[in-house]
Scaffold this motif. Structure first.
Motif, PDB file in Angstrom:
ATOM      1  N   ILE B  67       0.887  -1.166   0.000  1.00 13.37           N
ATOM      2  CA  ILE B  67       0.000   0.000   0.000  1.00 13.37           C
ATOM      3  C   ILE B  67       0.918   1.207   0.000  1.00 13.37           C
ATOM      4  CG2 ILE B  67      -1.779   1.252   1.279  1.00 13.37           C
ATOM      5  CD1 ILE B  67      -2.864  -1.372   2.243  1.00 13.37           C
ATOM      6  N   TYR B  68       0.739   2.080  -0.982  1.00 16.09           N
ATOM      7  CA  TYR B  68       1.731   3.133  -1.180  1.00 16.09           C
ATOM      8  C   TYR B  68       1.055   4.426  -1.616  1.00 16.09           C
ATOM      9  CZ  TYR B  68       1.080   0.934  -5.754  1.00 16.09           C
ATOM     10  OH  TYR B  68       0.509   0.369  -6.875  1.00 16.09           O
ATOM     11  N   PRO B 100      -9.178  10.677  -5.132  1.00 22.99           N
ATOM     12  CA  PRO B 100      -9.293  11.638  -4.023  1.00 22.99           C
ATOM     13  C   PRO B 100      -8.214  11.425  -2.957  1.00 22.99           C
ATOM     14  CG  PRO B 100     -11.480  10.903  -4.670  1.00 22.99           C
ATOM     15  CD  PRO B 100     -10.497  10.094  -5.485  1.00 22.99           C
ATOM     16  N   ASN B 101      -7.958  10.179  -2.543  1.00 26.34           N
ATOM     17  CA  ASN B 101      -6.779   9.870  -1.734  1.00 26.34           C
ATOM     18  C   ASN B 101      -5.860   9.015  -2.603  1.00 26.34           C
ATOM     19  OD1 ASN B 101      -7.440  10.987   0.979  1.00 26.34           O
ATOM     20  ND2 ASN B 101      -9.170   9.577   0.785  1.00 26.34           N
ATOM     21  N   ALA B 102      -4.664   9.511  -2.853  1.00 25.94           N
ATOM     22  CA  ALA B 102      -3.764   8.871  -3.828  1.00 25.94           C
ATOM     23  C   ALA B 102      -3.091   7.636  -3.230  1.00 25.94           C
ATOM     24  CB  ALA B 102      -2.742   9.888  -4.309  1.00 25.94           C
ATOM     25  N   ILE B 103      -3.911   6.631  -2.909  1.00 26.95           N
ATOM     26  CA  ILE B 103      -3.411   5.396  -2.310  1.00 26.95           C
ATOM     27  C   ILE B 103      -3.365   4.316  -3.383  1.00 26.95           C
ATOM     28  CG2 ILE B 103      -3.842   3.591  -0.592  1.00 26.95           C
ATOM     29  CD1 ILE B 103      -5.312   5.662   1.089  1.00 26.95           C
ATOM     30  N   GLY B 128      10.991   5.096  -6.466  1.00 22.94           N
ATOM     31  CA  GLY B 128      11.006   6.127  -5.423  1.00 22.94           C
ATOM     32  C   GLY B 128       9.679   6.329  -4.720  1.00 22.94           C
ATOM     33  N   THR B 129       8.704   5.461  -4.984  1.00 17.13           N
ATOM     34  CA  THR B 129       7.370   5.597  -4.382  1.00 17.13           C
ATOM     35  C   THR B 129       7.417   5.364  -2.870  1.00 17.13           C
ATOM     36  OG1 THR B 129       6.216   4.940  -6.411  1.00 17.13           O
ATOM     37  CG2 THR B 129       5.064   4.523  -4.340  1.00 17.13           C
ATOM     38  N   PRO B 130       6.800   6.265  -2.079  1.00 21.19           N
ATOM     39  CA  PRO B 130       6.759   6.088  -0.615  1.00 21.19           C
ATOM     40  C   PRO B 130       5.819   4.934  -0.229  1.00 21.19           C
ATOM     41  CG  PRO B 130       6.275   8.384  -1.265  1.00 21.19           C
ATOM     42  CD  PRO B 130       6.206   7.552  -2.504  1.00 21.19           C
ATOM     43  N   LEU B 131       6.347   4.004   0.540  1.00 16.72           N
ATOM     44  CA  LEU B 131       5.565   2.845   0.986  1.00 16.72           C
ATOM     45  C   LEU B 131       4.856   3.175   2.300  1.00 16.72           C
ATOM     46  CD1 LEU B 131       4.919  -0.198   0.568  1.00 16.72           C
ATOM     47  CD2 LEU B 131       6.940  -0.699   1.957  1.00 16.72           C
ATOM     48  N   LEU B 132       3.577   2.847   2.382  1.00 14.06           N
ATOM     49  CA  LEU B 132       2.793   3.127   3.592  1.00 14.06           C
ATOM     50  C   LEU B 132       2.556   1.893   4.452  1.00 14.06           C
ATOM     51  CD1 LEU B 132       0.046   5.482   2.076  1.00 14.06           C
ATOM     52  CD2 LEU B 132       2.132   6.132   3.297  1.00 14.06           C
ATOM     53  N   ASP B 133       2.405   0.743   3.815  1.00 16.38           N
ATOM     54  CA  ASP B 133       2.093  -0.470   4.576  1.00 16.38           C
ATOM     55  C   ASP B 133       2.427  -1.690   3.732  1.00 16.38           C
ATOM     56  OD1 ASP B 133       1.158  -1.999   6.713  1.00 16.38           O
ATOM     57  OD2 ASP B 133      -0.972  -1.621   6.348  1.00 16.38           O
TER      58      ASP B 133
END
Lengths: 171, 171
Positions: B67-68, B100-103, B128-133
Protein backbone atom coordinates in the motif's frame (compact mmCIF):
# COMPACT_ATOMS: atom_id res chain seq x y z
CA UNK A 1 20.82 9.44 3.82
CA UNK A 2 19.73 8.76 0.25
CA UNK A 3 17.79 11.49 -1.57
CA UNK A 4 14.78 9.27 -2.18
CA UNK A 5 14.64 8.32 1.46
CA UNK A 6 14.71 11.98 2.44
CA UNK A 7 11.88 12.73 0.01
CA UNK A 8 9.79 9.84 1.30
CA UNK A 9 10.36 10.95 4.89
CA UNK A 10 9.01 14.40 4.09
CA UNK A 11 5.47 15.18 5.22
CA UNK A 12 2.94 13.23 3.17
CA UNK A 13 -0.23 14.92 1.93
CA UNK A 14 -3.15 14.62 4.37
CA UNK A 15 -5.88 12.06 3.65
CA UNK A 16 -9.58 12.98 3.53
CA UNK A 17 -12.52 10.71 4.23
CA UNK A 18 -14.69 10.11 1.14
CA UNK A 19 -17.48 8.61 3.23
CA UNK A 20 -18.44 6.62 6.33
CA UNK A 21 -18.76 2.85 6.74
CA UNK A 22 -21.70 1.57 8.79
CA UNK A 23 -21.57 -1.93 10.27
CA UNK A 24 -23.11 -3.84 13.17
CA UNK A 25 -19.77 -3.74 15.05
CA UNK A 26 -19.44 -1.07 17.72
CA UNK A 27 -16.45 -2.64 19.48
CA UNK A 28 -13.63 -4.76 18.10
CA UNK A 29 -14.50 -7.46 20.59
CA UNK A 30 -16.73 -10.02 18.87
CA UNK A 31 -16.35 -8.60 15.37
CA UNK A 32 -15.09 -10.83 12.54
CA UNK A 33 -11.35 -10.81 12.02
CA UNK A 34 -11.44 -10.25 8.28
CA UNK A 35 -14.20 -9.55 5.78
CA UNK A 36 -14.46 -13.08 4.46
CA UNK A 37 -14.59 -14.79 7.85
CA UNK A 38 -18.19 -13.72 8.40
CA UNK A 39 -19.74 -13.32 4.98
CA UNK A 40 -23.17 -12.69 6.50
CA UNK A 41 -22.27 -9.44 8.24
CA UNK A 42 -23.95 -6.65 6.30
CA UNK A 43 -23.17 -2.97 6.26
CA UNK A 44 -23.43 0.16 4.17
CA UNK A 45 -21.14 2.87 2.93
CA UNK A 46 -22.36 6.47 2.71
CA UNK A 47 -20.31 8.43 0.23
CA UNK A 48 -20.08 12.17 0.80
CA UNK A 49 -22.01 14.07 -1.91
CA UNK A 50 -18.95 15.76 -3.43
CA UNK A 51 -17.63 12.32 -4.52
CA UNK A 52 -20.91 11.09 -6.08
CA UNK A 53 -19.66 11.21 -9.68
CA UNK A 54 -16.84 8.78 -8.84
CA UNK A 55 -19.39 5.98 -8.28
CA UNK A 56 -20.34 5.70 -11.97
CA UNK A 57 -20.11 2.00 -13.04
CA UNK A 58 -19.18 0.75 -9.55
CA UNK A 59 -22.42 -1.29 -9.72
CA UNK A 60 -20.84 -3.77 -12.16
CA UNK A 61 -18.38 -5.19 -9.62
CA UNK A 62 -19.27 -8.13 -7.41
CA UNK A 63 -16.58 -7.23 -4.89
CA UNK A 64 -14.99 -3.93 -3.93
CA UNK A 65 -11.85 -3.12 -2.00
CA UNK A 66 -12.55 -0.75 0.83
CA UNK A 67 -9.49 1.11 2.07
CA UNK A 68 -10.19 2.80 5.37
CA UNK A 69 -8.70 4.34 8.45
CA UNK A 70 -8.45 2.01 11.46
CA UNK A 71 -9.43 4.95 13.64
CA UNK A 72 -9.90 3.03 16.87
CA UNK A 73 -6.78 0.88 16.70
CA UNK A 74 -4.40 1.06 19.64
CA UNK A 75 -0.94 2.62 19.18
CA UNK A 76 1.29 0.97 16.53
CA UNK A 77 3.15 -2.17 17.58
CA UNK A 78 5.88 -3.76 15.47
CA UNK A 79 5.50 -7.18 17.09
CA UNK A 80 1.99 -8.52 17.69
CA UNK A 81 0.29 -11.73 18.72
CA UNK A 82 -2.60 -11.81 16.23
CA UNK A 83 -6.08 -13.21 16.97
CA UNK A 84 -5.34 -16.39 15.05
CA UNK A 85 -2.09 -17.39 16.69
CA UNK A 86 -0.43 -17.84 20.04
CA UNK A 87 2.95 -16.85 18.62
CA UNK A 88 4.22 -13.31 17.98
CA UNK A 89 4.79 -12.04 14.44
CA UNK A 90 6.00 -8.85 12.83
CA UNK A 91 3.11 -6.45 12.17
CA UNK A 92 3.78 -6.62 8.39
CA UNK A 93 3.25 -10.40 8.50
CA UNK A 94 -0.22 -9.90 10.01
CA UNK A 95 -3.47 -8.08 9.28
CA UNK A 96 -3.66 -6.72 12.83
CA UNK A 97 -4.87 -3.09 13.03
CA UNK A 98 -2.16 -1.56 15.25
CA UNK A 99 0.07 -0.67 12.30
CA UNK A 100 2.51 2.23 11.69
CA UNK A 101 -0.08 3.63 9.24
CA UNK A 102 -3.52 2.58 10.42
CA UNK A 103 -4.83 1.62 6.97
CA UNK A 104 -7.39 -1.17 6.68
CA UNK A 105 -8.11 -3.24 3.57
CA UNK A 106 -11.12 -5.52 3.03
CA UNK A 107 -12.65 -7.15 -0.03
CA UNK A 108 -16.38 -6.69 0.60
CA UNK A 109 -19.26 -8.05 -1.42
CA UNK A 110 -21.50 -5.50 -3.14
CA UNK A 111 -25.23 -6.18 -2.71
CA UNK A 112 -26.48 -3.01 -4.35
CA UNK A 113 -26.09 0.71 -4.74
CA UNK A 114 -28.68 3.47 -4.36
CA UNK A 115 -27.45 6.99 -4.96
CA UNK A 116 -24.71 7.67 -2.43
CA UNK A 117 -25.34 4.47 -0.48
CA UNK A 118 -23.65 1.13 -1.10
CA UNK A 119 -25.11 -2.03 0.41
CA UNK A 120 -22.42 -4.53 1.36
CA UNK A 121 -21.86 -7.99 2.80
CA UNK A 122 -18.70 -9.46 4.34
CA UNK A 123 -17.94 -6.33 6.30
CA UNK A 124 -15.58 -6.51 9.27
CA UNK A 125 -14.77 -2.91 10.13
CA UNK A 126 -16.17 -0.94 13.07
CA UNK A 127 -19.26 1.22 12.72
CA UNK A 128 -18.40 4.81 11.80
CA UNK A 129 -15.06 3.97 10.17
CA UNK A 130 -13.76 6.73 7.83
CA UNK A 131 -13.52 5.47 4.24
CA UNK A 132 -10.46 6.54 2.23
CA UNK A 133 -10.90 4.78 -1.11
CA UNK A 134 -12.97 2.27 -3.06
CA UNK A 135 -11.29 0.21 -5.76
CA UNK A 136 -12.94 -2.39 -7.97
CA UNK A 137 -11.96 -6.01 -7.23
CA UNK A 138 -10.46 -7.40 -10.45
CA UNK A 139 -9.51 -11.12 -10.25
CA UNK A 140 -6.68 -10.67 -12.78
CA UNK A 141 -5.02 -8.11 -10.46
CA UNK A 142 -6.12 -9.41 -7.09
CA UNK A 143 -6.83 -13.14 -7.04
CA UNK A 144 -4.02 -15.62 -6.35
CA UNK A 145 -5.80 -18.63 -4.86
CA UNK A 146 -2.73 -20.83 -4.40
CA UNK A 147 -0.48 -18.18 -2.87
CA UNK A 148 1.50 -19.55 0.09
CA UNK A 149 0.35 -17.75 3.22
CA UNK A 150 3.05 -18.19 5.87
CA UNK A 151 1.87 -18.73 9.43
CA UNK A 152 -1.81 -18.27 8.43
CA UNK A 153 -1.84 -21.68 6.74
CA UNK A 154 -4.08 -24.06 8.64
CA UNK A 155 -5.03 -21.35 11.16
CA UNK A 156 -8.17 -19.99 9.51
CA UNK A 157 -11.39 -21.05 11.14
CA UNK A 158 -14.63 -19.18 10.43
CA UNK A 159 -15.63 -19.12 14.11
CA UNK A 160 -12.71 -17.00 15.30
CA UNK A 161 -13.73 -13.46 16.27
CA UNK A 162 -11.74 -10.56 17.65
CA UNK A 163 -11.15 -9.78 21.28
CA UNK A 164 -10.23 -6.27 22.42
CA UNK A 165 -6.47 -6.57 22.18
CA UNK A 166 -5.92 -4.03 19.39
CA UNK A 167 -8.68 -1.61 20.37
CA UNK A 168 -7.94 1.74 21.91
CA UNK A 169 -9.14 1.71 25.47
CA UNK A 170 -11.55 4.42 26.57
CA UNK A 171 -12.06 5.59 30.15
CA UNK B 1 -24.93 16.84 9.21
CA UNK B 2 -24.73 13.50 11.01
CA UNK B 3 -22.30 13.20 13.93
CA UNK B 4 -20.35 10.36 12.35
CA UNK B 5 -20.00 12.31 9.13
CA UNK B 6 -18.64 15.28 11.07
CA UNK B 7 -16.15 13.06 12.87
CA UNK B 8 -14.99 11.46 9.63
CA UNK B 9 -14.60 14.87 8.02
CA UNK B 10 -12.28 15.97 10.81
CA UNK B 11 -8.56 16.04 10.06
CA UNK B 12 -7.21 12.50 9.71
CA UNK B 13 -3.87 11.59 11.27
CA UNK B 14 -0.90 12.12 8.94
CA UNK B 15 0.65 9.11 7.21
CA UNK B 16 4.37 8.33 7.39
CA UNK B 17 6.43 6.41 4.87
CA UNK B 18 7.75 3.10 6.23
CA UNK B 19 10.15 2.70 3.32
CA UNK B 20 10.83 3.35 -0.37
CA UNK B 21 9.90 1.20 -3.38
CA UNK B 22 12.50 0.86 -6.14
CA UNK B 23 11.40 -0.21 -9.63
CA UNK B 24 12.62 0.16 -13.21
CA UNK B 25 9.84 2.69 -13.92
CA UNK B 26 10.87 6.33 -13.84
CA UNK B 27 7.83 7.65 -15.72
CA UNK B 28 4.28 6.35 -15.84
CA UNK B 29 4.53 6.16 -19.62
CA UNK B 30 5.43 2.60 -20.59
CA UNK B 31 5.06 1.11 -17.11
CA UNK B 32 2.72 -1.83 -16.55
CA UNK B 33 -0.83 -0.91 -15.61
CA UNK B 34 -1.10 -3.25 -12.66
CA UNK B 35 1.30 -5.56 -10.87
CA UNK B 36 0.13 -8.73 -12.52
CA UNK B 37 0.19 -7.40 -16.08
CA UNK B 38 3.97 -7.61 -16.23
CA UNK B 39 5.03 -10.32 -13.82
CA UNK B 40 8.65 -10.04 -14.91
CA UNK B 41 9.19 -6.50 -13.66
CA UNK B 42 11.40 -6.73 -10.58
CA UNK B 43 11.93 -4.22 -7.84
CA UNK B 44 12.93 -3.87 -4.21
CA UNK B 45 11.55 -2.30 -1.09
CA UNK B 46 13.85 -0.66 1.42
CA UNK B 47 12.27 -0.50 4.84
CA UNK B 48 13.43 2.29 7.13
CA UNK B 49 15.46 0.87 10.05
CA UNK B 50 12.98 1.89 12.75
CA UNK B 51 10.41 -0.56 11.26
CA UNK B 52 12.78 -3.54 10.98
CA UNK B 53 11.12 -5.59 13.72
CA UNK B 54 7.82 -5.53 11.85
CA UNK B 55 9.31 -7.73 9.10
CA UNK B 56 9.52 -10.85 11.29
CA UNK B 57 7.88 -13.80 9.44
CA UNK B 58 7.13 -11.78 6.29
CA UNK B 59 9.40 -14.26 4.48
CA UNK B 60 6.72 -16.98 4.62
CA UNK B 61 4.34 -15.21 2.25
CA UNK B 62 4.47 -15.75 -1.49
CA UNK B 63 2.67 -12.48 -2.18
CA UNK B 64 2.48 -9.24 -0.27
CA UNK B 65 0.13 -6.30 -0.55
CA UNK B 66 2.02 -3.07 -0.94
CA UNK B 67 0.00 0.00 0.00
CA UNK B 68 1.73 3.13 -1.18
CA UNK B 69 1.34 6.79 -1.98
CA UNK B 70 0.76 7.57 -5.66
CA UNK B 71 3.00 10.59 -5.23
CA UNK B 72 3.27 11.54 -8.88
CA UNK B 73 -0.39 11.16 -9.84
CA UNK B 74 -2.08 14.19 -11.38
CA UNK B 75 -4.83 15.98 -9.43
CA UNK B 76 -7.86 13.87 -8.45
CA UNK B 77 -10.51 13.31 -11.10
CA UNK B 78 -13.91 11.78 -10.37
CA UNK B 79 -14.48 10.69 -13.97
CA UNK B 80 -11.60 9.09 -15.88
CA UNK B 81 -10.96 7.26 -19.11
CA UNK B 82 -8.67 4.45 -17.90
CA UNK B 83 -5.81 2.92 -19.92
CA UNK B 84 -7.88 -0.16 -20.74
CA UNK B 85 -10.99 1.50 -22.09
CA UNK B 86 -12.18 4.18 -24.48
CA UNK B 87 -15.20 4.93 -22.27
CA UNK B 88 -15.25 7.09 -19.13
CA UNK B 89 -15.88 5.56 -15.71
CA UNK B 90 -16.16 6.81 -12.15
CA UNK B 91 -12.77 6.82 -10.42
CA UNK B 92 -14.01 4.28 -7.84
CA UNK B 93 -14.80 1.84 -10.67
CA UNK B 94 -11.16 2.04 -11.89
CA UNK B 95 -7.65 1.53 -10.57
CA UNK B 96 -6.46 4.82 -12.09
CA UNK B 97 -4.06 6.77 -9.85
CA UNK B 98 -5.73 10.23 -9.88
CA UNK B 99 -7.94 9.45 -6.86
CA UNK B 100 -9.29 11.64 -4.02
CA UNK B 101 -6.78 9.87 -1.73
CA UNK B 102 -3.76 8.87 -3.83
CA UNK B 103 -3.41 5.40 -2.31
CA UNK B 104 -2.03 2.60 -4.49
CA UNK B 105 -2.54 -1.13 -3.92
CA UNK B 106 -0.61 -3.96 -5.61
CA UNK B 107 -0.21 -7.67 -4.90
CA UNK B 108 3.50 -8.21 -5.57
CA UNK B 109 5.41 -11.47 -5.55
CA UNK B 110 8.10 -11.88 -2.90
CA UNK B 111 11.37 -13.27 -4.25
CA UNK B 112 13.38 -12.92 -1.05
CA UNK B 113 14.24 -10.77 1.92
CA UNK B 114 17.63 -9.69 3.22
CA UNK B 115 17.62 -7.52 6.31
CA UNK B 116 15.69 -4.37 5.47
CA UNK B 117 15.46 -5.17 1.75
CA UNK B 118 12.65 -7.09 0.07
CA UNK B 119 13.16 -8.46 -3.43
CA UNK B 120 9.96 -8.40 -5.46
CA UNK B 121 8.48 -9.33 -8.82
CA UNK B 122 5.27 -8.07 -10.44
CA UNK B 123 5.95 -4.48 -9.46
CA UNK B 124 4.14 -1.67 -11.29
CA UNK B 125 4.74 1.43 -9.20
CA UNK B 126 7.15 4.25 -10.03
CA UNK B 127 10.72 4.28 -8.72
CA UNK B 128 11.01 6.13 -5.42
CA UNK B 129 7.37 5.60 -4.38
CA UNK B 130 6.76 6.09 -0.62
CA UNK B 131 5.57 2.85 0.99
CA UNK B 132 2.79 3.13 3.59
CA UNK B 133 2.09 -0.47 4.58
CA UNK B 134 2.85 -4.11 3.83
CA UNK B 135 0.19 -6.73 4.49
CA UNK B 136 0.51 -10.46 3.91
CA UNK B 137 -1.53 -11.82 0.99
CA UNK B 138 -3.88 -14.45 2.43
CA UNK B 139 -6.00 -16.27 -0.19
CA UNK B 140 -8.86 -16.81 2.28
CA UNK B 141 -9.17 -13.03 2.76
CA UNK B 142 -8.11 -11.81 -0.65
CA UNK B 143 -8.70 -14.32 -3.44
CA UNK B 144 -12.04 -14.40 -5.25
CA UNK B 145 -11.21 -15.81 -8.67
CA UNK B 146 -14.74 -15.78 -10.09
CA UNK B 147 -15.69 -12.30 -8.93
CA UNK B 148 -17.56 -10.37 -11.64
CA UNK B 149 -15.39 -7.43 -12.71
CA UNK B 150 -17.67 -4.89 -14.42
CA UNK B 151 -16.21 -3.10 -17.43
CA UNK B 152 -12.79 -4.79 -16.97
CA UNK B 153 -14.18 -8.11 -18.23
CA UNK B 154 -12.64 -8.98 -21.58
CA UNK B 155 -10.45 -5.85 -21.54
CA UNK B 156 -7.32 -7.25 -19.91
CA UNK B 157 -4.46 -7.84 -22.27
CA UNK B 158 -0.90 -8.28 -20.99
CA UNK B 159 0.57 -5.98 -23.64
CA UNK B 160 -1.20 -2.83 -22.49
CA UNK B 161 1.09 -0.32 -20.78
CA UNK B 162 0.45 3.11 -19.36
CA UNK B 163 0.71 6.38 -21.23
CA UNK B 164 1.24 9.66 -19.37
CA UNK B 165 -2.38 10.57 -18.86
CA UNK B 166 -2.44 10.37 -15.05
CA UNK B 167 1.08 11.60 -14.45
CA UNK B 168 1.78 15.02 -13.02
CA UNK B 169 3.40 17.11 -15.71
CA UNK B 170 6.75 18.73 -14.99
CA UNK B 171 8.18 21.76 -16.77
Amino acid sequence: MHNEELECRAALPPMTAIGVIHTPFVHAQGSPIQAVMDSDAQGTVEIFPEFAEGLKDVAGFERLWLIYLLDRASAPQLIVRPYLDIVEHGIFATRSPSRPNAIGLSAVRQLGIDGLKLYLASVDMLDGTPLLDIKPYVPEFDSFPASRAGWYEGRLRPDVVADGRFERQHN
